[in-house]
Design an enzyme around this catalytic site. Structure first.
Site: not given
Length: 457
Positions: A272-274, A277, A294, A320, A392
């Site tokens: 889930c790269a976007a 960073g 992503d 996905d 997060c």
């Protein structure tokens, strides 16, 4: 719990609009957030000259939206039209008691009334009367507003209850910390510079910064005062990136202390790269054959842009990660980073709209997606491979409870979680368990999962 609103610098070519216009735009932003739009999306549609001022006001108001809304209910029990209510709560939030108020009271009232005359002329007198009554009765109204949980803590009631349930000893400090301004932290590109060399460049540019010590933070710096990225030496040339300290823990956690050494050109998935960073950090630290996925093609373009700036390469694909048959070529991965979609409750001080956008039932919906991602990706690891699960979030449903449930579903021993796993990183000033002082870092959860060498599930 008051916080200072720092006004944006005036650009001589594109000067900031008058305060009355900024209040109009701020009210539009608050109204949009209440309707379910993200502040980031709203600000993208604001004219560049007005964007810094609008953002500064909107951040200040959203950090006090619970208190201002409660005060408005005291002063005007009958709900005014949404556009009037939004302008009122913006002014009330900015008039809230503060050791360093952003504007003199009379200026703010005058400019709020001017904004009303332009936006909703029929409501100008009403807004003037409400704001002047607030100034006359401020102490009593503030005390009454803060009797309500949302007025006292400036978060939705369900959010307050959840933080209190998950962190009974720390909930008040966590909610207080969410009201603070986050620091601006940098990650030096290890392929192009060193932290020590870049500190010297910052010093030469008149920018004060300090190195940060802690696991995985060998390239981390914190600025003593935030600044625009175009003032950072070599930013456009890829010497440095802006990234929170907790987010900087992901790549080293996945790559460091690999038993027997990380294979050259290791096959790695960033699921889930976007916005990219963590993808870039992985590539700064190691030579990898990396695939970045992503679901959002628009956000994935930001990954490509970031990699170009930093001089890095990876394959990117809009897909996905749960739909394995649609994107996987059958080659097992040496390592997987799963920075899963989550409530973002750990980064609310950077994005104060998040608390007002989320709903209580979002958490279980997100937890289901996280579980589906874990179950889909775990079989793609080579025996002995590793997966870092990250969110997060402060909420345990998206952290330790999610991983406990995963271990039970797959009949895995708790030893699958590697000793390097830091668990929940809480944004508390006295959090010495996981240095550095977490008041510098956002709230994250990390689990490092090591696939058994003779994997059968």
């Amino acid at each position: 719990m008051g916080r200072v609103v720092r006004l944006p610098r005036v650009n001589p070519v594109h000067p900031s609009p008058p305060l009355s216009r900024l209040l109009e735009l701020c009210a539009d932003a608050v109204q949009a957030v209440r309707a379910g739009r993200s502040l980031t999306d709203v600000l993208a549609g604001v004219q560049p000259a007005a964007r810094p001022g609008t953002q500064a006001l909107a951040f200040a108001v959203l950090r006090r939206l619970g208190a201002a809304t409660a005060a408005r209910a005291v002063l005007a029990p009958r709900n005014p039209p949404p556009v009037v209510d939004a302008l009122l709560v913006c002014a009330l939030a900015l008039l809230w008691p503060d050791d360093s108020p952003p504007y003199p009271d009379h200026t703010l009232v005058d400019q709020a009334v001017t904004a009303a005359r332009h936006k909703v002329p029929a409501a100008a007198g009403f807004i003037n009367a409400v704001l002047r009554r607030f100034l006359r009765e401020r102490a009593a109204v503030v005390a009454q507003a803060e009797q309500q949980p949302e007025g006292a803590w400036n978060h939705p009631a369900w959010w307050i209850q959840k933080v209190r349930h998950d962190w009974p000893a720390d909930w008040q400090a966590l909610l207080d910390e969410a009201q603070r301004r986050p620091p601006m932290t940098l990650r030096v590109n290890a392929r192009r510079s060193s932290r020590e060399a870049y500190l010297q460049q910052l010093q030469a540019a008149g920018i004060a910064a300090d190195p940060v010590e802690g696991p995985g933070l060998e390239h981390a710096l914190v600025l003593r005062q935030p600044c625009p990225v175009d003032r950072l030496p070599g930013f456009a040339q890829g010497l440095v990136s802006v990234q929170d300290l907790s987010a900087q823990r992901a790549a080293p956690l996945l790559l460091q202390d690999w038993a027997g050494g990380l294979p050259a050109g290791a096959h790695v998935l960033d699921a889930c790269a976007a916005p990219g960073g963590k993808t870039a950090h992985l590539l700064e630290l190691a030579e990898l054959d990396l695939l970045a996925l992503d679901t959002d093609a628009g956000r994935l373009a930001r990954v490509d842009d970031g990699l170009r700036r930093l001089g890095l390469q990876a394959r990117t694909r809009a897909a996905d990660a749960r739909q394995v048959s649609q994107w996987w070529d059958g080659r097992p991965f040496d390592a997987i980073l799963l920075d899963a979609p989550c409530s973002a409750s750990g980064i609310v001080r950077r994005h104060p709209d998040i608390r007002w956008l989320r709903r209580a039932d979002d958490i279980q919906a997100l937890a289901r997606i996280q579980a589906e991602l874990l179950d889909a990706l775990w079989p793609l690891l080579k025996p002995g491979g590793r997966l870092v699960y990250a969110t997060c979030s402060l909420f345990k449903d998206e952290g330790i409870r999610q991983i406990d449930a995963f271990l039970q579903r797959h009949s895995l021993a708790p030893g699958v979680i590697a000793p390097l796993s830091p668990g929940h990183l809480l944004p508390l000033p006295d959090n010495a368990k996981h240095p550095p002082s977490a008041s510098l870092a956002d709230g994250f959860y990390y689990a490092l999962l090591q696939r058994p060498a003779a994997a059968s599930d």
